[in-house]
Motif scaffolding. Structure first.
Motif, mmCIF file in Angstrom:
data_model
loop_
_atom_site.group_PDB
_atom_site.id
_atom_site.type_symbol
_atom_site.label_atom_id
_atom_site.label_comp_id
_atom_site.label_asym_id
_atom_site.label_seq_id
_atom_site.Cartn_x
_atom_site.Cartn_y
_atom_site.Cartn_z
ATOM 1 N N ARG A 44 -23.922 4.186 26.056
ATOM 2 C CA ARG A 44 -24.551 2.791 26.224
ATOM 3 C C ARG A 44 -26.116 2.907 26.587
ATOM 4 N N SER A 45 -26.498 4.096 27.076
ATOM 5 C CA SER A 45 -27.939 4.081 27.548
ATOM 6 C C SER A 45 -28.655 4.594 26.532
ATOM 7 N N LYS A 46 -28.262 5.693 25.778
ATOM 8 C CA LYS A 46 -29.136 6.320 24.782
ATOM 9 C C LYS A 46 -28.586 6.227 23.117
ATOM 10 N N ALA A 47 -27.692 7.300 22.977
ATOM 11 C CA ALA A 47 -27.185 7.257 21.750
ATOM 12 C C ALA A 47 -25.964 8.490 21.668
ATOM 13 N N GLY A 48 -24.711 8.022 20.939
ATOM 14 C CA GLY A 48 -23.625 8.974 20.832
ATOM 15 C C GLY A 48 -23.368 9.163 19.470
ATOM 16 N N PHE A 49 -22.917 10.547 19.404
ATOM 17 C CA PHE A 49 -22.752 10.982 17.939
ATOM 18 C C PHE A 49 -21.077 11.142 17.766
ATOM 19 N N PHE A 50 -20.574 10.546 16.795
ATOM 20 C CA PHE A 50 -18.926 11.014 16.758
ATOM 21 C C PHE A 50 -18.635 11.210 15.384
ATOM 22 N N ASP A 51 -17.724 12.181 15.421
ATOM 23 C CA ASP A 51 -17.109 12.693 13.860
ATOM 24 C C ASP A 51 -15.884 11.862 13.924
ATOM 25 N N VAL A 52 -15.754 11.120 12.957
ATOM 26 C CA VAL A 52 -14.709 10.101 12.865
ATOM 27 C C VAL A 52 -14.024 10.393 11.209
ATOM 28 N N SER A 53 -14.473 11.485 11.038
ATOM 29 C CA SER A 53 -14.024 11.995 9.320
ATOM 30 C C SER A 53 -12.581 12.159 9.234
ATOM 31 N N HIS A 54 -11.895 11.727 10.242
ATOM 32 C CA HIS A 54 -10.239 11.663 10.171
ATOM 33 C C HIS A 54 -10.015 10.368 9.504
ATOM 34 N N MET A 55 -10.728 9.430 9.710
ATOM 35 C CA MET A 55 -10.319 8.078 9.194
ATOM 36 C C MET A 55 -10.793 8.057 7.570
ATOM 37 N N GLY A 56 -9.979 7.215 7.084
ATOM 38 C CA GLY A 56 -9.649 7.085 5.673
ATOM 39 C C GLY A 56 -10.835 6.363 5.156
ATOM 40 N N GLN A 57 -11.341 6.962 3.967
ATOM 41 C CA GLN A 57 -12.528 6.362 2.953
ATOM 42 C C GLN A 57 -11.909 6.197 1.663
ATOM 43 N N ILE A 58 -11.736 4.918 1.419
ATOM 44 C CA ILE A 58 -10.941 4.559 0.083
ATOM 45 C C ILE A 58 -12.011 3.826 -0.749
ATOM 46 N N LYS A 59 -12.017 4.337 -1.965
ATOM 47 C CA LYS A 59 -12.790 3.743 -3.001
ATOM 48 C C LYS A 59 -11.822 2.868 -4.102
ATOM 49 N N ILE A 60 -12.415 1.837 -4.411
ATOM 50 C CA ILE A 60 -11.516 0.856 -5.583
ATOM 51 C C ILE A 60 -12.491 0.550 -6.387
ATOM 52 N N TRP A 61 -12.211 0.661 -7.790
ATOM 53 C CA TRP A 61 -13.129 0.262 -8.642
ATOM 54 C C TRP A 61 -12.110 -0.159 -10.005
ATOM 55 N N SER A 62 -12.898 -1.242 -10.998
ATOM 56 C CA SER A 62 -12.289 -1.408 -12.262
ATOM 57 C C SER A 62 -12.602 -0.510 -13.191
ATOM 58 N N LYS A 63 -11.614 -0.209 -14.281
ATOM 59 C CA LYS A 63 -12.028 0.772 -15.094
ATOM 60 C C LYS A 63 -12.634 0.107 -16.293
ATOM 61 N N ASN A 64 -12.601 -1.326 -16.368
ATOM 62 C CA ASN A 64 -12.867 -2.081 -17.393
ATOM 63 C C ASN A 64 -14.111 -2.944 -17.011
ATOM 64 N N ASN A 65 -14.530 -2.574 -16.043
ATOM 65 C CA ASN A 65 -15.738 -3.390 -15.409
ATOM 66 C C ASN A 65 -15.385 -5.005 -15.184
ATOM 67 N N GLU A 66 -14.155 -5.094 -14.691
ATOM 68 C CA GLU A 66 -13.449 -6.533 -14.527
ATOM 69 C C GLU A 66 -13.596 -6.807 -12.837
ATOM 70 N N LYS A 67 -14.934 -7.134 -12.347
ATOM 71 C CA LYS A 67 -14.983 -7.028 -10.935
ATOM 72 C C LYS A 67 -14.339 -8.212 -10.186
ATOM 73 N N GLU A 68 -14.243 -9.313 -10.972
ATOM 74 C CA GLU A 68 -13.780 -10.480 -10.671
ATOM 75 C C GLU A 68 -12.220 -10.411 -10.575
ATOM 76 N N LYS A 69 -11.587 -9.727 -11.492
ATOM 77 C CA LYS A 69 -10.118 -9.383 -11.349
ATOM 78 C C LYS A 69 -9.849 -8.810 -10.337
ATOM 79 N N LEU A 70 -10.795 -7.784 -9.949
ATOM 80 C CA LEU A 70 -10.476 -6.873 -8.852
ATOM 81 C C LEU A 70 -10.791 -7.399 -7.434
ATOM 82 N N ILE A 71 -11.474 -8.280 -7.758
ATOM 83 C CA ILE A 71 -11.546 -9.248 -6.385
ATOM 84 C C ILE A 71 -10.256 -9.944 -5.934
ATOM 85 N N GLN A 72 -9.710 -10.732 -7.263
ATOM 86 C CA GLN A 72 -8.630 -11.372 -6.873
ATOM 87 C C GLN A 72 -7.279 -10.669 -6.622
#
Lengths: 376, 119
Positions: A44-72
């Motif tokens: 709260r007064s300076k800065a803290g460092f947290f290792d939160v590497s246990h959290m999940g990082q998930i990447k999702i993309w469209s194979k056919n470059n159809e982003k609008e469909k992915l959004i849906q």
């Protein structure tokens, strides 16, 4: 017993005097030498460092470059507005289930060519499967276990990172950009879960130790464990998945109405329905049976998760339960969050909570418990 | 000084004993934020739960080390539980008690036995 996983920074934690606890299948630092209260106050007064590497990082993309469909596809699973989420911006959202409960809470960023999600450690396999099962085969999804996630939180965070790359200063709350720190490729968002200004840095496992060594050249930074991470998020009035938010608790009950984007509330338009939308929109209109509230115990005893909340000091009328509770180092007194039957809430100022064999008073209070400091 | 397997220390002063928790216990518990002590003059039985202490993360009980009567409690640690962390063997004592049978002290652990337990 299942072997606990370690993050790439396990040895770093050990060298800094960490005490480890099992958490979501990982052996994680709960505190370091100085202890939870001092770590909390330092963040709260300076800065803290947290290792939160246990959290999940998930990447999702469209194979056919159809982003609008992915959004849906994605909008059928979460009640946010991905159409209008600009490139290099992220938003807090929820994966809902068909009953309106919450599968997980998360951050989702628009990285142009893909969407990047950060999800809870305990739910990540579940979330990954849920996303996989519910988006069509035209889309690819990857749980990025080759990446670490670091959080730098607190008022000195900006200066610490800007001294490595001054472009950090251009970022606003919930920006999410690809940027290098001392020639190490990172994806950085200006966000966190402490109520402070701060950043989350996604970086390849093979580079994380090198980056950490660079960060710790700044003497104001201290490593912070899960103990203080929990008290910081509680003071900031933020939900802990599994406690304040579960598959049985709807966003409306969790007092997260703002997470249901306005565009997604209109059932009559061409909007895509999201899982559980009937129940959730109904509760938005008519109110929900329960509501998440803040509690300030009048006396010194902390009121912890699972304590029963009563209307009266005899403990006759049960009206709710504490979902998170502990000691607030900033306020130097106990604080709690709980869920209370909303029919009792009007004009209700004080409730009674059973702590061990005593029934003790607590004042209903607004959340968060502290003033948040996001750089909006 | 005598010790229990529950990580309490007992120091005899004439016909009463002072009771607190060991450095090892204080360190393991982490920052204490709440202490609830028994009432003065309470008659206690060995292993009766008479003190509640809470650290940032969890609550635990302290048991009566032997049979006896509470003669004095340390209100200072109720006002400021962090004293237990900073000086567990001194200012951070919990209570004083008069033992029903002072001879029972001999049954408790000595320093060497306690250190073995925690090593």
């Amino acid at each position: 017993m299942e072997d606990l996983k370690k993050t790439s920074l396990y040895d770093f934690h050990e060298n800094n005097g960490a005490k480890f606890v099992p958490f979501a299948g990982y052996s994680m630092p709960v505190q370091y030498k100085n202890g939870v209260i001092s770590e909390h106050l330092h963040t709260r007064s300076k800065a803290g460092f947290f290792d939160v590497s246990h959290m999940g990082q998930i990447k999702i993309w469209s194979k056919n470059n159809e982003k609008e469909k992915l959004i849906q596809e994605l909008e059928r699973l979460m009640p946010c507005d991905l159409y209008n989420l600009k490139e290099n911006r992220q938003t807090y959202s929820l994966l809902t289930n068909s009953n309106g409960g919450v599968i997980d809470d998360l951050m989702i960023a628009n990285k142009d060519l893909y969407f990047q999600l950060v999800v809870n450690a305990s739910q990540k396999m579940n979330d990954y499967q849920h996303l996989k099962d519910n988006i069509s085969y035209d889309f690819s999804i990857e749980l990025e276990e080759n990446k670490s996630l670091l959080a730098i939180q607190g008022p000195r965070s900006e200066d610490i990172l800007a001294s490595i790359n001054s472009n950090i200063k251009t970022m606003k709350f919930m920006d999410s950009i690809d940027i290098s720190l001392a020639d190490i490729d990172c994806s950085i968002s200006r966000s966190g879960y402490t109520g402070e200004d701060g950043f989350e840095i996604s970086v390849h496992n093979k580079n994380v130790l090198q980056l950490v060594e660079i960060l710790f050249k700044k003497s104001e930074l201290l490593p912070i464990g899960l103990g203080a991470r929990d008290s910081l998020r509680l003071e900031a009035g933020l939900c802990l998945y599994g406690n304040d938010l579960t598959s049985e608790i709807t966003p409306v009950e969790a007092n997260l109405n703002w997470v249901i984007h306005k565009r997604r509330r209109n059932q009559s338009s061409s909007n895509i329905n999201f899982l559980g939308n009937t129940e959730i929109l109904n509760q938005l209109e008519k109110g929900s049976f329960y509501l998440r509230i803040g509690l300030l115990p009048v006396e010194k005893a902390p009121m912890r998760t699972g304590c029963i909340i009563y209307l009266d000091n005899e403990g006759e009328t049960e009206i709710g339960i504490v979902t998170s509770g502990g000691f607030s180092p900033t306020l130097n007194k106990p604080i709690s969050m709980g869920r209370i039957q909303s029919e009792y809430l009007e004009d209700l100022e004080k409730v009674y909570v059973k702590v061990r064999d005593k029934i003790l008073p607590a004042i209903i209070t607004k959340l968060p418990f502290i003033k948040t400091k996001y750089k909006i | 000084m005598k010790y229990t397997e529950e990580h309490e220390w007992l120091k005899q002063e004439e016909d009463i004993v002072i009771v607190g928790i060991t450095e090892h216990a204080a360190e393991q518990l982490g920052d204490l934020v709440f202490v609830e002590l028994p009432n003065k003059d309470l008659e206690v039985k060995k292993d009766q739960e008479i003190v509640v202490i809470e650290s940032v993360k969890a609550a635990s009980d302290i048991l009566a080390p032997l049979d006896g009567v509470i003669t004095e409690i340390n209100d200072k640690i109720v006002d400021d539980p962090s004293i237990v962390n900073s000086d567990p063997l001194g200012e951070g004592w919990f209570f004083k008690m008069k033992l029903n049978n002072p001879g029972e002290l001999d049954k408790l652990l000595d320093k060497e036995e306690y250190d073995k337990l925690t090593s």
